[in-house]
Scaffold this motif. Structure first.
Motif, PDB file in Angstrom:
ATOM      1  N   ASP A  81      31.286  22.610  31.947  1.00 28.66           N
ATOM      2  CA  ASP A  81      31.350  22.997  33.359  1.00 28.66           C
ATOM      3  C   ASP A  81      31.072  21.802  34.276  1.00 28.66           C
ATOM      4  O   ASP A  81      31.688  21.661  35.326  1.00 28.66           O
ATOM      5  CB  ASP A  81      30.360  24.129  33.645  1.00 28.66           C
ATOM      6  CG  ASP A  81      30.681  25.390  32.869  1.00 28.66           C
ATOM      7  OD1 ASP A  81      31.869  25.627  32.560  1.00 28.66           O
ATOM      8  OD2 ASP A  81      29.740  26.146  32.558  1.00 28.66           O
ATOM      9  N   ARG A  82      30.147  20.971  33.862  1.00 31.38           N
ATOM     10  CA  ARG A  82      29.848  19.762  34.649  1.00 31.38           C
ATOM     11  C   ARG A  82      31.054  18.825  34.681  1.00 31.38           C
ATOM     12  O   ARG A  82      31.390  18.260  35.728  1.00 31.38           O
ATOM     13  CB  ARG A  82      28.632  19.036  34.074  1.00 31.38           C
ATOM     14  CG  ARG A  82      27.334  19.751  34.332  1.00 31.38           C
ATOM     15  CD  ARG A  82      26.149  19.028  33.757  1.00 31.38           C
ATOM     16  NE  ARG A  82      24.919  19.741  34.092  1.00 31.38           N
ATOM     17  CZ  ARG A  82      23.717  19.347  33.754  1.00 31.38           C
ATOM     18  NH1 ARG A  82      23.555  18.238  33.050  1.00 31.38           N
ATOM     19  NH2 ARG A  82      22.667  20.056  34.099  1.00 31.38           N
TER      20      ARG A  82
ATOM     21  N   THR B  19      34.221  19.621  34.277  1.00 32.24           N
ATOM     22  CA  THR B  19      35.278  20.239  35.089  1.00 32.24           C
ATOM     23  C   THR B  19      34.984  20.040  36.576  1.00 32.24           C
ATOM     24  O   THR B  19      35.884  19.719  37.359  1.00 32.24           O
ATOM     25  CB  THR B  19      35.407  21.739  34.741  1.00 32.24           C
ATOM     26  OG1 THR B  19      35.761  21.854  33.355  1.00 32.24           O
ATOM     27  CG2 THR B  19      36.462  22.414  35.587  1.00 32.24           C
TER      28      THR B  19
ATOM     29  N   HIS C 107      25.512  23.527  37.508  1.00 32.00           N
ATOM     30  CA  HIS C 107      26.109  23.801  36.199  1.00 32.00           C
ATOM     31  C   HIS C 107      25.171  23.357  35.083  1.00 32.00           C
ATOM     32  O   HIS C 107      24.720  22.213  35.067  1.00 32.00           O
ATOM     33  CB  HIS C 107      27.449  23.079  36.045  1.00 32.00           C
ATOM     34  CG  HIS C 107      28.436  23.430  37.115  1.00 32.00           C
ATOM     35  ND1 HIS C 107      29.130  24.614  37.128  1.00 32.00           N
ATOM     36  CD2 HIS C 107      28.831  22.751  38.223  1.00 32.00           C
ATOM     37  CE1 HIS C 107      29.923  24.653  38.181  1.00 32.00           C
ATOM     38  NE2 HIS C 107      29.745  23.542  38.872  1.00 32.00           N
TER      39      HIS C 107
END
Length: 194
Positions: free
Chosen positions: A84-85, A87, A79
């Motif tokens: 995103d990381r 999540t 990511h």
């Protein structure tokens, strides 16, 4: 203290059993008898590999931290963006909790820190430092990219996020909630993402 990578296959089975027991019952909630029963060996055999419970649990925490660090590297490789990381990070806690409402090994140990040997508390401290350092970097990157908006410092947000995830596991177990760390993580992130 030995490094987890230097232990024998039998000792690794002992560490596996102890890890599961810690996740369900904590440090003071299991004995070598419990481990022996799970592994199918006699208690003196456990003492051969780990003369003291503190040594066994320190190896459990050391290995747990190593695996978590490997997961963080994997997240970094998969990511590019901070949201995103973060999540994906919450999903790590979700996977643990989804397995019979198990809790994070180091959170369970931290709850008993006043009664733990120094070798164990040192490994627990290292786990939280690894996680908070990584979260702080990810959040700071997200703030610089204007993907995360907050008046709080990255360090404060990192600690709040980690506390939300760890706490969601404890509360979720206590009230038998289906809402796990991923859902709580998403709620938290929705308040700081642009």
């Amino acid at each position: 203290m030995r490094h987890f990578s230097e232990i024998s296959p039998t000792a690794e089975r002992v560490v596996d059993a102890a890890e599961g027991l810690i996740q369900r019952h904590g440090y003071n909630g299991f004995s070598y008898d419990d481990v022996a029963q799970l592994v199918g060996i006699k208690k003196p055999s456990i003492h051969h590999h780990f003369p003291k419970k503190g040594e066994l649990v320190a190896v459990v925490a050391q290995r747990y931290t190593h695996r978590f660090r490997q997961e963080l590297l994997s997240i970094d490789g998969q990511h590019a963006k901070a949201p995103d990381r973060l999540t994906a990070y919450a999903a790590l806690f979700e996977r643990t909790f989804a397995s019979d409402r198990r809790l994070c090994v180091c959170a369970m140990l931290a709850a008993e820190s006043d009664s733990l040997p120094d070798a164990v508390t040192s490994e627990v401290d290292r786990f939280f430092k690894v996680n908070l350092d990584w979260l702080t970097l990810v959040i700071a990157d997200g703030q610089r990219a204007a993907l995360i908006t907050s008046n709080c410092a990255a360090e404060s947000l990192a600690e709040a996020f980690l506390c939300a995830l760890e706490g969601s596991m404890v509360v979720g177990r206590g009230i038998r909630s289906a809402r796990g760390p991923a859902d709580v993580g998403n709620t938290f992130l929705s308040t700081v993402l642009t």
